[in-house]
Design a protein around this motif. Sequence first.
Motif, PDB file in Angstrom:
ATOM      1  N   GLU A 291      59.095  67.386  36.659  1.00  0.00           N
ATOM      2  CA  GLU A 291      58.729  68.637  36.117  1.00  0.00           C
ATOM      3  C   GLU A 291      60.126  69.426  35.434  1.00  0.00           C
ATOM      4  OE1 GLU A 291      56.942  73.207  36.821  1.00  0.00           O
ATOM      5  OE2 GLU A 291      56.473  71.391  38.276  1.00  0.00           O
ATOM      6  N   GLN A 292      60.987  69.317  36.362  1.00  0.00           N
ATOM      7  CA  GLN A 292      62.293  69.939  35.855  1.00  0.00           C
ATOM      8  C   GLN A 292      62.977  69.227  34.709  1.00  0.00           C
ATOM      9  OE1 GLN A 292      65.178  70.644  39.005  1.00  0.00           O
ATOM     10  NE2 GLN A 292      67.016  70.716  37.660  1.00  0.00           N
ATOM     11  N   ARG A 293      62.923  67.769  34.621  1.00  0.00           N
ATOM     12  CA  ARG A 293      63.357  67.300  33.459  1.00  0.00           C
ATOM     13  C   ARG A 293      62.768  67.471  32.182  1.00  0.00           C
ATOM     14  NH1 ARG A 293      67.431  63.332  34.581  1.00  0.00           N
ATOM     15  NH2 ARG A 293      67.789  62.981  37.030  1.00  0.00           N
ATOM     16  N   ILE A 294      61.422  67.235  32.362  1.00  0.00           N
ATOM     17  CA  ILE A 294      60.567  67.743  31.239  1.00  0.00           C
ATOM     18  C   ILE A 294      60.656  69.035  30.490  1.00  0.00           C
ATOM     19  CG2 ILE A 294      58.151  67.953  30.489  1.00  0.00           C
ATOM     20  CD1 ILE A 294      58.738  64.925  30.746  1.00  0.00           C
ATOM     21  N   VAL A 295      60.651  70.034  31.331  1.00  0.00           N
ATOM     22  CA  VAL A 295      60.833  71.352  30.869  1.00  0.00           C
ATOM     23  C   VAL A 295      62.270  71.714  30.223  1.00  0.00           C
ATOM     24  CG1 VAL A 295      61.091  73.600  31.729  1.00  0.00           C
ATOM     25  CG2 VAL A 295      59.086  72.477  32.743  1.00  0.00           C
ATOM     26  N   MET A 296      63.283  71.072  30.917  1.00  0.00           N
ATOM     27  CA  MET A 296      64.635  71.419  30.273  1.00  0.00           C
ATOM     28  C   MET A 296      64.791  70.690  29.056  1.00  0.00           C
ATOM     29  SD  MET A 296      65.763  73.762  32.040  1.00  0.00           S
ATOM     30  CE  MET A 296      66.967  73.841  31.393  1.00  0.00           C
ATOM     31  N   GLU A 297      64.072  69.415  28.922  1.00  0.00           N
ATOM     32  CA  GLU A 297      64.162  68.557  27.823  1.00  0.00           C
ATOM     33  C   GLU A 297      63.558  69.203  26.590  1.00  0.00           C
ATOM     34  OE1 GLU A 297      63.160  64.104  25.877  1.00  0.00           O
ATOM     35  OE2 GLU A 297      63.411  64.462  28.326  1.00  0.00           O
ATOM     36  N   THR A 298      62.263  69.815  27.068  1.00  0.00           N
ATOM     37  CA  THR A 298      61.400  70.763  25.965  1.00  0.00           C
ATOM     38  C   THR A 298      62.227  71.848  25.591  1.00  0.00           C
ATOM     39  OG1 THR A 298      59.365  69.793  27.157  1.00  0.00           O
ATOM     40  CG2 THR A 298      59.364  71.681  25.592  1.00  0.00           C
ATOM     41  N   MET A 299      63.085  72.513  26.257  1.00  0.00           N
ATOM     42  CA  MET A 299      63.816  73.817  26.005  1.00  0.00           C
ATOM     43  C   MET A 299      65.078  73.571  25.069  1.00  0.00           C
ATOM     44  SD  MET A 299      61.930  76.191  27.281  1.00  0.00           S
ATOM     45  CE  MET A 299      60.491  75.325  27.842  1.00  0.00           C
ATOM     46  N   VAL A 300      65.676  72.335  25.499  1.00  0.00           N
ATOM     47  CA  VAL A 300      66.722  71.761  24.563  1.00  0.00           C
ATOM     48  C   VAL A 300      66.111  71.697  23.100  1.00  0.00           C
ATOM     49  CG1 VAL A 300      68.332  70.285  24.277  1.00  0.00           C
ATOM     50  CG2 VAL A 300      68.230  71.437  26.535  1.00  0.00           C
ATOM     51  N   GLY A 301      64.855  70.984  23.103  1.00  0.00           N
ATOM     52  CA  GLY A 301      64.291  70.719  21.859  1.00  0.00           C
ATOM     53  C   GLY A 301      64.121  71.697  21.214  1.00  0.00           C
ATOM     54  N   PHE A 302      63.587  73.030  21.728  1.00  0.00           N
ATOM     55  CA  PHE A 302      63.371  74.328  20.850  1.00  0.00           C
ATOM     56  C   PHE A 302      64.613  74.954  20.429  1.00  0.00           C
ATOM     57  CE2 PHE A 302      59.715  74.955  24.041  1.00  0.00           C
ATOM     58  CZ  PHE A 302      58.890  74.430  23.223  1.00  0.00           C
ATOM     59  N   LYS A 303      65.885  74.622  21.414  1.00  0.00           N
ATOM     60  CA  LYS A 303      67.238  75.234  20.693  1.00  0.00           C
ATOM     61  C   LYS A 303      67.586  74.274  19.484  1.00  0.00           C
ATOM     62  CE  LYS A 303      69.475  77.922  22.752  1.00  0.00           C
ATOM     63  NZ  LYS A 303      69.674  79.225  22.427  1.00  0.00           N
ATOM     64  N   ARG A 304      67.553  72.936  19.984  1.00  0.00           N
ATOM     65  CA  ARG A 304      67.881  71.972  18.720  1.00  0.00           C
ATOM     66  C   ARG A 304      67.227  72.115  17.454  1.00  0.00           C
ATOM     67  NH1 ARG A 304      66.228  67.599  21.099  1.00  0.00           N
ATOM     68  NH2 ARG A 304      64.877  67.234  19.851  1.00  0.00           N
ATOM     69  N   ALA A 305      65.824  72.521  17.411  1.00  0.00           N
ATOM     70  CA  ALA A 305      65.213  72.672  16.158  1.00  0.00           C
ATOM     71  C   ALA A 305      65.859  74.097  15.662  1.00  0.00           C
ATOM     72  CB  ALA A 305      63.628  72.870  16.487  1.00  0.00           C
ATOM     73  N   GLY A 306      66.470  74.944  16.487  1.00  0.00           N
ATOM     74  CA  GLY A 306      66.729  76.366  15.779  1.00  0.00           C
ATOM     75  C   GLY A 306      66.507  77.403  16.245  1.00  0.00           C
ATOM     76  N   ALA A 307      65.607  77.636  17.501  1.00  0.00           N
ATOM     77  CA  ALA A 307      65.252  78.633  18.094  1.00  0.00           C
ATOM     78  C   ALA A 307      66.312  79.388  18.811  1.00  0.00           C
ATOM     79  CB  ALA A 307      64.243  78.323  19.268  1.00  0.00           C
ATOM     80  N   ASP A 308      66.481  80.825  18.768  1.00  0.00           N
ATOM     81  CA  ASP A 308      67.526  81.484  19.290  1.00  0.00           C
ATOM     82  C   ASP A 308      66.825  81.687  20.907  1.00  0.00           C
ATOM     83  OD1 ASP A 308      69.723  81.935  17.239  1.00  0.00           O
ATOM     84  OD2 ASP A 308      67.978  82.570  16.311  1.00  0.00           O
ATOM     85  N   LEU A 309      65.716  82.139  20.753  1.00  0.00           N
ATOM     86  CA  LEU A 309      65.087  82.839  22.057  1.00  0.00           C
ATOM     87  C   LEU A 309      63.703  81.993  22.136  1.00  0.00           C
ATOM     88  CD1 LEU A 309      65.397  86.503  21.175  1.00  0.00           C
ATOM     89  CD2 LEU A 309      66.802  85.290  22.617  1.00  0.00           C
ATOM     90  N   ILE A 310      63.519  82.127  23.478  1.00  0.00           N
ATOM     91  CA  ILE A 310      62.231  81.364  24.093  1.00  0.00           C
ATOM     92  C   ILE A 310      61.406  82.164  25.092  1.00  0.00           C
ATOM     93  CG2 ILE A 310      61.317  79.049  25.057  1.00  0.00           C
ATOM     94  CD1 ILE A 310      64.167  77.974  24.524  1.00  0.00           C
ATOM     95  N   ILE A 311      60.238  82.291  24.506  1.00  0.00           N
ATOM     96  CA  ILE A 311      59.051  82.839  25.347  1.00  0.00           C
ATOM     97  C   ILE A 311      58.545  81.962  26.040  1.00  0.00           C
ATOM     98  CG2 ILE A 311      57.013  84.222  25.490  1.00  0.00           C
ATOM     99  CD1 ILE A 311      58.010  85.442  22.692  1.00  0.00           C
ATOM    100  N   THR A 312      58.374  81.978  27.581  1.00  0.00           N
ATOM    101  CA  THR A 312      58.104  80.703  28.338  1.00  0.00           C
ATOM    102  C   THR A 312      57.596  81.241  29.767  1.00  0.00           C
ATOM    103  OG1 THR A 312      58.541  78.308  29.122  1.00  0.00           O
ATOM    104  CG2 THR A 312      60.400  79.871  28.908  1.00  0.00           C
ATOM    105  N   TYR A 313      56.501  80.726  30.073  1.00  0.00           N
ATOM    106  CA  TYR A 313      55.972  80.903  31.507  1.00  0.00           C
ATOM    107  C   TYR A 313      56.903  79.940  32.266  1.00  0.00           C
ATOM    108  CZ  TYR A 313      52.068  82.599  28.614  1.00  0.00           C
ATOM    109  OH  TYR A 313      51.672  83.101  27.509  1.00  0.00           O
ATOM    110  N   HIS A 314      57.611  79.226  32.053  1.00  0.00           N
ATOM    111  CA  HIS A 314      58.637  78.538  32.903  1.00  0.00           C
ATOM    112  C   HIS A 314      59.976  79.236  33.276  1.00  0.00           C
ATOM    113  CE1 HIS A 314      56.535  74.640  32.548  1.00  0.00           C
ATOM    114  NE2 HIS A 314      56.393  74.809  31.338  1.00  0.00           N
TER     115      HIS A 314
END
Length: 326
Positions: A291-314
């Motif tokens: 879970e931790q690795r999947i979640v953090m990889e996803t968050m980095v993906g959002f940042k890499r795509a260009g997101a500054d902020l992330i709304i997340t239940y995680h």
Amino acid sequence: MSLSFDRHRRLRMSATMRNLVREHHVRVEDLIYPLFFVEGTGVKHEIPSMPGVYHFSLDVFKEELDDIVSLGIQSLMVFGVPNHKDACGSEAYAENGIVQQAIRMIKEAYPHMVVMADNCLCQYTDHGHCGVLHEGNVENDESLALLAKTAVSQAKAGADVIAPSNMMDGFVAAIRAALDEAGFVHIPIMSYSVKYASSFYGPFRDAAHSTPQTGDRKTYQMDPANAREGIREAAADVEQGADFLMVKPALAYMDMIQRLRTRFELPIVAYNVSAEYSMVKAAAANGWIDEQRIVMETMVGFKRAGADLIITYHAKDIAKWLKEGM
């Protein structure tokens, strides 16, 4: 034998070296944590389709709020689930509506916390649509008046950011005009600019009790097949006075995050929505993923795509992992 080629692995040979050259980072300051408030007392009920996410009544929320603050989370998105629903969603703009009470409670306890108020009617209407319904059709302009009224009531309660998710045409213009007229010129608007009619919202509707009783939301939320339309939506919101632009859902629409990042200078927000969360939780519970690795990889993906902020239940889990140094 002499060969000429680039040795990219030189910068990957140790964890310290990889940290040194890492291009994108997830910080606790980037996270916005969504919360669901209900009326009543003594309520802390886990939402069945969203493990680890709860309905809270205000009298038991203080302990949870203290925990959130201790983790360094600085921004919250508040949603309300009222007992009373009617055709015009009157509890959305009631002075003592559940969201208004939640905002006041949070700001009184922790004035520094950035409180973002979701602005929509779907949780408050008895038909479950995001605006006023007439003969099966959502009336755009009549809905704008109620959404603007809701925004002013949220600002009066102490909301730092108004986050309209309703997808009515002209919602940013209507809310900006109403806020300015009421003296809230300093309150920014986080627009759900590119919000798709997605199948990834299922668990959220369980959490918000907001499933439409008839029809669907395809006449106002975007067709998942369209990308250029999303740019038009975002451009209109910028022109009308939006201060943030959001893409929702995030995971299946990272191309839209990147398109907005390339085109606009405003902060870009990715909403890591309920089904994206629940799928990870279900797979982790079955031991199929880390879970931790999947979640953090996803968050980095959002940042890499260009997101500054992330709304997340995680958000709470991410904050804990960041504190522990991963």
